[in-house]
Design an enzyme around this catalytic site. Structure first.
Site, PDB file in Angstrom:
ATOM      1  N   GLU A 283       0.744  -1.199  -0.066  1.00  0.00           N
ATOM      2  CA  GLU A 283       0.085   0.160  -0.184  1.00  0.00           C
ATOM      3  C   GLU A 283       0.905   1.123  -0.021  1.00  0.00           C
ATOM      4  O   GLU A 283       1.604   1.338   0.836  1.00  0.00           O
ATOM      5  CB  GLU A 283      -0.744  -0.076   1.392  1.00  0.00           C
ATOM      6  CG  GLU A 283      -1.587  -1.184   1.653  1.00  0.00           C
ATOM      7  CD  GLU A 283      -2.969  -1.359   0.661  1.00  0.00           C
ATOM      8  OE1 GLU A 283      -3.516  -0.526   0.147  1.00  0.00           O
ATOM      9  OE2 GLU A 283      -3.411  -2.729   0.721  1.00  0.00           O
ATOM     10  N   CYS A 317      -1.941   9.282   3.549  1.00  0.00           N
ATOM     11  CA  CYS A 317      -1.765   8.972   2.084  1.00  0.00           C
ATOM     12  C   CYS A 317      -2.918   9.557   1.527  1.00  0.00           C
ATOM     13  O   CYS A 317      -2.886   9.642   0.311  1.00  0.00           O
ATOM     14  CB  CYS A 317      -1.628   7.139   2.074  1.00  0.00           C
ATOM     15  SG  CYS A 317      -2.641   6.285   3.164  1.00  0.00           S
TER      16      CYS A 317
END
Ligand code: NAD
Length: 520
Positions: A283, A317
């Site tokens: 990720e 993020c």
């Protein structure tokens, strides 16, 4: 405290919560400077040299010291992990789930202490820290549910003849290296490790060197939930030393990583060298956009964009870093967003009234100063911010001002992840142009739209190349996903697997499929 904190809380009476938080914080201060071990093969490793943890809000303070795990310990750690994994995998899945659920309960019980540590160590506001800890417990519960719903990942398949019986089962890989970033030190370490454990694997965690104290809380909860010794280990140290050596170790059967795209790509390459393929569940970063249409409720758009661009100092993020606004409303939007940015309370994030703390380290401040300089030298405009904050309570920390800029379309600031409270705003003439701009980056994590037109919203959902999309979300234009509510899948350069954390297919990725046919 009975109130449940998520990232989307806007208004609630938090007086009691703040009183409790203050109490925990002051008792925590008496523990500053203590040393903690790495945890190898079920024992405390107290011989490694020391990694010091300082609060980014005031680097003069020493929070805690952590014994780094030397590379020479890896053989023992991996051997012990394999031995413990066999014991763990032999337990009925119901027992494994019960112990992970117990760990979730312990994290919830300890949330005030864990979030106070996080607020100090990461520089996160109180509510963001409480949200992170609460999310970590919810992830364990939600992922436990995935094992239960699938009957321990076992189901009957079809028959080609009457006397055969075939089952499809998911079997663990063995030992996962879990490598986690600094920004959600509870939720991301716990989510990756919890899923790996629930699928029957052992885990060796290498937490971010910026947030070692946060990792201790996860170790305590799993140990107290009675996991076999050596099943979950914590190795402290830097990424380029122990992180790199751990992921290279031939006894590791897979890597789960959350962090920058650069390191993620390196790990992907590593996992495909040698004679067998090893899973790399990655990720990675984002360069997330929001589109503000002519028909948008501008106040909701400003609030949602401000929260996503500046919450946790832009170090999510999912943070918003690009806003495309219908040309007719661009000026008004910028004025309102600038006004909103000026009202943000910046300071020591452990104080109740502070929304914005520091960035994580000196490198982040240097990246910020370079970005501001590049905007100016590259023909852009800074509408507000662009400067490091100094003096008073800012003097000994990594504080920077929330920044709103406009840059030419080809400027690197419009393409590169900065991971800072730094957002660009640009105008668009047609909706097609806005979608094209939003998609014109290598990343594909989150996206948002503010529009009063249903057709535009549906087109956005259909055409936006990102895994997590929101429409008209005042609590966060692009941020604030929650387990079982928003799956969190990185597309393009933001992720490797096509299945996201927080989502219904996550745990299954930590196991491999096997069909078992038995003839009667
Ligand atoms: P980072 O990549 O610098 O570090 C992440 C982890 O990797 C740390 O534990 C670090 O020590 C380790 N590491 C570094 N180099 C390594 C190497 N060569 N081998 C093995 N391990 C190594 O990231 P960071 O600064 O901690 O976190 C910020 C990044 O994480 C941003 O890019 C952000 O977008 C991303 N992120 C993504 C998600 C997501 O769900 N997609 C969530 C949070 C953060």
């Amino acid at each position: 405290m009975t109130f449940r904190i998520t990232y989307s809380v806007l208004e609630a009476d938090l007086t009691e919560l703040h009183r409790e938080f203050d109490g925990v914080l002051s008792s925590l201060r008496s523990e500053f400077g203590k040393s903690y071990p790495s945890w190898v093969a079920g024992r405390a490793l107290e011989s490694g040299d020391l990694l010091d943890s300082h609060p980014p809000a005031d680097t003069r303070q020493l929070l805690a010291r952590f014994h780094r795990a030397p590379v020479t310990i890896l053989d023992e750690a991996v051997r012990a992990a394999h031995a413990a994994q066999k014991i763990w995998a032999a337990l009925p899945w119901q027992e494994r789930v019960a112990r992970i659920r117990r760990a979730a309960g312990l994290i919830s019980e300890r949330r005030l202490r864990l979030s106070a540590i996080m607020s100090l160590e990461v520089g996160k506001s109180r509510l963001e820290s409480l949200g992170d800890v609460e999310e970590s417990a919810d992830l364990l519960r939600y992922y436990s549910g995935q094992v239960e719903e699938s009957n321990g990942f076992s189901r009957p398949l079809g028959k080609l003849s009457p006397n055969e019986d075939t089952r499809d089962v998911l079997r663990p890989y063995g030992v996962f290296a879990v490598i986690s970033p600094f920004n959600f030190p509870a939720a991301l370490a716990t989510g990756m490790a919890g899923a790996a454990l629930l699928a029957g694997n052992a885990v060796i965690l290498k937490p971010s060197e910026e947030t070692p104290w946060c990792a201790q809380g996860l170790y305590d909860a799993l140990r107290d939930a009675k996991l076999p010794d050596g099943l979950f280990q914590v190795l402290h140290g830097e990424g380029h030393t122990i992180g790199a050596a751990l992921s290279r170790h031939p006894g590791i059967d897979g890597v789960a990583f959350t962090g920058s795209t650069k390191v993620g790509f390196e790990l992907q390459r590593l996992m495909t060298t040698g004679k067998r393929m090893r899973p790399a569940l990655l990720e990675m970063g984002g360069k997330n956009a929001a589109i503000v249409c002519e028909s948008a409720d501008l106040d909701a758009a400003v609030e949602g964009c401000a929260r996503s661009a500046f919450g946790l100092s832009g170090q999510k993020c999912s943070a918003l870093s690009r806003i495309y606004v219908a040309r007719s409303r661009q000026q008004e939007f910028i004025e309102k967003l600038v006004e909103r940015a000026r009202k943000i309370v910046i300071g020591d994030p452990t104080r109740a009234e502070v929304y914005l703390g520091p960035v994580i380290n000196a490198a982040a401040v240097a990246r910020y100063e370079q970005a501001a300089a590049d905007v100016k030298s590259g023909g852009g405009t800074i509408h507000v911010g662009g400067e490091r904050l100094r003096g008073g309570e800012f003097e000994h920390g990594y504080f920077v001002a929330p920044t709103i800029a406009t840059v030419p379309r080809s400027h690197r600031i419009a393409k590169d992840e900065l991971f800072l409270p730094f957002v660009i705003v640009e105008g668009f003439d047609t909706f097609d142009e806005a979608i094209a701009l939003a998609n014109d980056v290598d990343y594909g994590l989150t996206g948002g739209i503010f529009s009063g037109n249903k057709d535009e919203i549906e087109q956005f959902m259909d055409r936006c190349e990102a895994g997590v999309l929101y429409a008209n979300r005042k609590t966060g234009a692009t941020t604030g996903a929650w387990p079982g509510v928003q799956s969190f899948c990185g597309w393009k350069g933001s992720g490797s697997t096509g299945k996201g954390g927080c989502g219904p297919f996550y745990v299954a990725q930590f196991a491999r499929e096997q069909s078992q046919t038995r003839m009667g």
